[in-house]
Scaffold this active site. Structure first.
Site, PDB file in Angstrom:
ATOM      1  N   ILE A  25       0.856  -1.176   0.000  1.00 14.12           N
ATOM      2  CA  ILE A  25       0.000   0.000   0.000  1.00 14.12           C
ATOM      3  C   ILE A  25       0.894   1.227   0.000  1.00 14.12           C
ATOM      4  CG2 ILE A  25      -1.740   1.293   1.288  1.00 14.12           C
ATOM      5  CD1 ILE A  25      -2.671  -1.392   2.440  1.00 14.12           C
ATOM      6  N   HIS A  33      -7.941  -5.458  -9.388  1.00 14.47           N
ATOM      7  CA  HIS A  33      -8.391  -6.203  -8.212  1.00 14.47           C
ATOM      8  C   HIS A  33      -9.275  -7.362  -8.663  1.00 14.47           C
ATOM      9  CE1 HIS A  33      -9.287  -6.856  -4.009  1.00 14.47           C
ATOM     10  NE2 HIS A  33     -10.561  -6.966  -4.309  1.00 14.47           N
ATOM     11  N   ASP A  79      -6.413   5.352  -4.253  1.00 10.20           N
ATOM     12  CA  ASP A  79      -6.505   6.450  -3.295  1.00 10.20           C
ATOM     13  C   ASP A  79      -5.904   5.993  -1.974  1.00 10.20           C
ATOM     14  OD1 ASP A  79      -8.447   4.841  -2.141  1.00 10.20           O
ATOM     15  OD2 ASP A  79     -10.122   6.187  -2.568  1.00 10.20           O
TER      16      ASP A  79
END
Length: 205
Positions: free
Chosen positions: A99, A116, A148
């Site tokens: 991340i 995904h 995001d």
């Protein structure tokens, strides 16, 4: 690869953490001279086969090894700088298992996309295929979205369903999702090159 090559094409930096099969689908797409994008570099967060695979076909590569940094912020800042050096128009998370943080998002927000293996917003996170199979859904699929600050929460760019078969295993289902995922990613990149990400977000939402 010359960083200034083919200025009329969308410049891509692809991030990987594993074998690079999704990255390879983009590599193959760019072999078509009419494809409106090119890979200017492939980066990774750890030594991996995907990085070796990219180097073997002549792509520039870089490693920002998460294990070399004392904290996530320092690693994120180094990753942002490494990506920035290639002046990408679009950053692709192609099986990238970290991340990113404020530095990458500040530099590339709105120009950073992820794949995904589920129909978001269902089954977010790293175990999407297992979770979908355990839940008993009849359809799952593949999603492409802007990255995001959340986990698989960014605006959707594209989705395509994949049926869940009665005798499916996690591996069999994931293999079928990957077939869709590879094609969908290449289509989204081409569409962004032509129309920009905002046009696709508007059509998808």
């Amino acid at each position: 690869m010359d960083p200034a090559s083919s200025p009329h094409k969308l410049r891509l930096v692809v991030l990987v953490s594993g074998v690079g099969s999704l990255m390879n689908s983009v590599v193959e797409a760019t072999h078509n001279p009419a494809y409106p994008a090119e890979i200017v570099a492939v980066g990774a967060d750890r030594p991996c086969a995907g990085l070796e695979r990219a180097a073997a076909v002549g792509l520039d590569t870089f490693l920002v090894n998460f294990a070399d940094y004392d904290n996530r912020d320092d690693w994120d800042a180094a990753l942002a700088n490494a990506i920035r050096a290639y002046r990408p128009d679009l950053v692709i998370s192609a099986g990238f298992m970290r991340i990113t943080g404020k530095n990458v998002l500040s530099a590339f927000g709105g120009r950073f996309i992820n794949t995904h293996p589920a129909l978001l917003p269902a089954f977010k996170g790293a175990h999407a295929v297992e979770d979908a199979l355990a839940y008993g859904v009849k359809y799952t699929g593949s999603s492409i979205h802007l990255v995001d600050e959340g986990v698989d929460t960014g605006p959707l760019l594209a989705q395509e369903p994949v049926p869940v078969l009665p005798d499916d295993t996690v591996e069999a289902l994931h293999d079928r999702i990957k077939i869709v995922e590879r094609r969908l990613l290449c289509d989204v990149i081409a569409d962004i090159a032509t129309n920009g990400p905002s046009a696709r977000v508007t059509r998808t939402q």
